[in-house]
Write an enzyme that holds these catalytic residues in place. Structure first.
Site, PDB file in Angstrom:
ATOM      1  N   GLY A  43       0.687  -1.197   0.033  1.00 38.03           N
ATOM      2  CA  GLY A  43      -0.041  -0.091   0.216  1.00 38.03           C
ATOM      3  C   GLY A  43       0.580   1.193   0.013  1.00 38.03           C
ATOM      4  CD  GLN A  56       3.353   5.515   2.441  1.00 39.36           C
ATOM      5  OE1 GLN A  56       2.182   5.399   1.832  1.00 39.36           O
ATOM      6  NE2 GLN A  56       4.110   5.196   3.345  1.00 39.36           N
ATOM      7  CB  CYS A  97       5.236   2.693   7.444  1.00 44.39           C
ATOM      8  SG  CYS A  97       4.696   4.105   6.172  1.00 44.39           S
ATOM      9  CG  LEU A  98       6.408   0.885   1.459  1.00 46.27           C
ATOM     10  CD1 LEU A  98       6.456   1.389  -0.263  1.00 46.27           C
ATOM     11  CD2 LEU A  98       7.756   0.192   1.222  1.00 46.27           C
ATOM     12  CG  HIS A 158      -0.472   1.501   7.658  1.00 43.96           C
ATOM     13  ND1 HIS A 158       0.634   0.729   8.267  1.00 43.96           N
ATOM     14  CD2 HIS A 158      -0.050   2.538   5.945  1.00 43.96           C
ATOM     15  CE1 HIS A 158       1.420   1.234   7.994  1.00 43.96           C
ATOM     16  NE2 HIS A 158       1.624   2.047   6.761  1.00 43.96           N
ATOM     17  CD  GLU A 159      -1.304   2.406   2.995  1.00 46.36           C
ATOM     18  OE1 GLU A 159      -0.590   3.663   2.749  1.00 46.36           O
ATOM     19  OE2 GLU A 159      -1.014   1.116   3.349  1.00 46.36           O
ATOM     20  CG  HIS A 196       0.160   7.134   5.307  1.00 48.39           C
ATOM     21  ND1 HIS A 196       1.552   7.375   6.075  1.00 48.39           N
ATOM     22  CD2 HIS A 196       0.494   5.680   4.820  1.00 48.39           C
ATOM     23  CE1 HIS A 196       2.651   6.716   6.528  1.00 48.39           C
ATOM     24  NE2 HIS A 196       1.629   5.060   5.644  1.00 48.39           N
TER      25      HIS A 196
END
Ligand code: NI
Length: 149
Positions: free
Chosen positions: A46, A51, A90-91, A132-133, A136
């Site tokens: 995701g 991000q 997380c990226l 999670h997304e 963000h």
């Protein structure tokens, strides 16, 4: 198509609240295409627009199943049920993982890249990724929610 730079923890853009997308046009579709390419390049499931430094309410996901990658524009959680506690990463926070409690089942409504209304129902990993997304888009990182062992 282009791979964008993924912003990492400490970059203030990750703490801002993203704005609704008023119109789904070619520019938005190009952005989504770049987001999917960037997510795949980083082996993520995701990615949210902030991000890559874009404060728009857009998320992309890929469970690497038959569904393939997809985007949700202006995602809104309309249902959640149950709970699960699993490890998350997380990226934007490379090398860090932690246990987070999330609902087991969710339903999210929004728009697809053609501007059509969609409803995405997710369980287990997809439910977790959706939560999670969407976090963000509200400036929330999973590390804020990690359960201390
Ligand atoms: Ni993340």
């Amino acid at each position: 198509m282009a791979i964008r730079n993924i912003r990492t923890d400490g970059d203030e853009v990750l703490r801002k609240v993203s704005k609704e997308v008023p119109e789904v046009n070619d520019k938005i579709r190009q952005l989504i295409s770049d987001m999917i390419e960037t997510m795949h390049d980083a082996d993520g499931v995701g990615l949210a627009a902030p991000q890559i430094g874009i404060l728009k309410r857009i998320i992309v996901l890929d469970m690497y199943d038959d569904e393939g990658p997809f985007a949700i524009i202006n995602p809104e959680m309309v249902y959640q049920d149950g709970e699960q506690i699993e490890e998350e990463g997380c990226l934007s926070i490379p090398g860090y993982n932690g246990m987070v409690e999330r609902p087991m089942n969710v339903a999210v409504k929004g728009l697809n890249e053609n501007g059509e209304e969609i409803m995405v129902e997710g369980t287990e990993l997809l439910a977790r990724a959706l939560c999670h997304e969407i976090d963000h888009l509200n400036g929330v990182l999973f590390k804020d929610k990690v359960i201390n062992e």
